[in-house]
Design an enzyme around this catalytic site. Structure first.
Site, PDB file in Angstrom:
ATOM      1  N   HIS A  50     -12.384  -7.836   9.943  1.00 31.98           N
ATOM      2  CA  HIS A  50     -13.320  -6.744   9.702  1.00 31.98           C
ATOM      3  C   HIS A  50     -14.160  -7.065   8.463  1.00 31.98           C
ATOM      4  O   HIS A  50     -13.859  -8.011   7.732  1.00 31.98           O
ATOM      5  CB  HIS A  50     -12.583  -5.403   9.542  1.00 31.98           C
ATOM      6  CG  HIS A  50     -11.634  -5.363   8.390  1.00 31.98           C
ATOM      7  ND1 HIS A  50     -10.264  -5.383   8.545  1.00 31.98           N
ATOM      8  CD2 HIS A  50     -11.857  -5.318   7.064  1.00 31.98           C
ATOM      9  CE1 HIS A  50      -9.697  -5.347   7.363  1.00 31.98           C
ATOM     10  NE2 HIS A  50     -10.634  -5.309   6.439  1.00 31.98           N
TER      11      HIS A  50
HETATM   12  P1  TYD Z   1      -5.387  -2.911   8.923  1.00 27.91           P
HETATM   13  O1  TYD Z   1      -6.762  -2.568   8.481  1.00 27.91           O
HETATM   14  O2  TYD Z   1      -5.199  -3.234  10.366  1.00 27.91           O
HETATM   15  O3  TYD Z   1      -4.801  -4.103   8.038  1.00 27.91           O
HETATM   16  P2  TYD Z   1      -5.355  -5.618   7.870  1.00 27.91           P
HETATM   17  O4  TYD Z   1      -6.743  -5.507   7.320  1.00 27.91           O
HETATM   18  O5  TYD Z   1      -4.406  -6.252   6.910  1.00 27.91           O
HETATM   19  O6  TYD Z   1      -5.322  -6.299   9.192  1.00 27.91           O
HETATM   20  O7  TYD Z   1      -4.431  -1.710   8.512  1.00 27.91           O
HETATM   21  C1  TYD Z   1      -3.145  -1.529   9.087  1.00 27.91           C
HETATM   22  C2  TYD Z   1      -2.852  -0.020   9.135  1.00 27.91           C
HETATM   23  O8  TYD Z   1      -2.724   0.514   7.826  1.00 27.91           O
HETATM   24  C3  TYD Z   1      -3.946   0.762   9.827  1.00 27.91           C
HETATM   25  O9  TYD Z   1      -3.312   1.766  10.602  1.00 27.91           O
HETATM   26  C4  TYD Z   1      -4.705   1.395   8.700  1.00 27.91           C
HETATM   27  C5  TYD Z   1      -3.647   1.587   7.638  1.00 27.91           C
HETATM   28  N1  TYD Z   1      -4.145   1.520   6.259  1.00 27.91           N
HETATM   29  C6  TYD Z   1      -4.073   2.651   5.457  1.00 27.91           C
HETATM   30  O10 TYD Z   1      -3.641   3.733   5.888  1.00 27.91           O
HETATM   31  N2  TYD Z   1      -4.502   2.579   4.165  1.00 27.91           N
HETATM   32  C7  TYD Z   1      -4.995   1.427   3.650  1.00 27.91           C
HETATM   33  O11 TYD Z   1      -5.355   1.390   2.457  1.00 27.91           O
HETATM   34  C8  TYD Z   1      -5.071   0.261   4.490  1.00 27.91           C
HETATM   35  C9  TYD Z   1      -5.612  -1.042   3.968  1.00 27.91           C
HETATM   36  C10 TYD Z   1      -4.629   0.357   5.782  1.00 27.91           C
END
Ligand code: TYD
Length: 139
Positions: A50
């Site tokens: 992303h």
């Molecule tokens: P995700 O964005 O998929 O993680 P990465 O970028 O490491 O692949 O996030 C995983 C899950 O955690 C998703 O359900 C969103 C949640 N999340 C939060 O609630 N707060 C946060 O600060 C972050 C980064 C993720």
């Protein structure tokens, strides 16, 4: 790559071991609104995938190692994080993918904004289109 930077934090060490301190607006260019960390990701998984329209982040591998693929829509670069005193600054509108996590990897992230799913771009074609049209001022 523009809008990304590897920052070497000063290590304060003595015979008892090492210490790194990070102060907002001094050692890193933003105020920290959020800290999160990632661990237990197996080698074959790809995380991230992303870009952010608003958020700036610093990624620090405080244990183990991992790699980050950075992509600004025109060029790509891979940065390996393995030094505990090294932080990777990622600014706005950079597509990032984290991969090749070692068994003991703990990736700490310092973030300039609260979590807000609305400022994520999770579709790569939308990311490229946003870069192309220059809708986001930060490009
Ligand atoms: P995700 O964005 O998929 O993680 P990465 O970028 O490491 O692949 O996030 C995983 C899950 O955690 C998703 O359900 C969103 C949640 N999340 C939060 O609630 N707060 C946060 O600060 C972050 C980064 C993720």
């Amino acid at each position: 790559m523009k809008n990304t930077q590897v920052i070497n934090f000063h290590i304060k060490g003595d015979e008892r071991g090492s210490l790194v301190a990070i102060e907002q607006l001094k050692d890193i260019p933003f105020e920290i609104k959020r800290v999160y960390y990632i661990w237990g990701t197996e080698k074959e998984f790809l995380r991230g995938k992303h870009a952010h329209t608003e958020l700036e982040q610093i990624l620090i591998c405080v244990s183990g190692s991992c790699k980050i693929r950075l992509d600004n829509g025109k060029e790509k670069q891979i940065v390996e994080l393995k030094d505990k005193n090294q932080g990777l600054f990622i600014g706005q509108m950079i597509w990032r993918e984290m991969f090749d996590f070692s068994d003991n990897c703990v990736l700490v992230v310092l973030a300039s904004e609260y979590y807000d799913e609305k400022e994520y771009i999770r579709d790569y074609n939308e990311f490229l289109e946003t870069i192309r049209t220059g809708i986001n001022d930060s490009i």
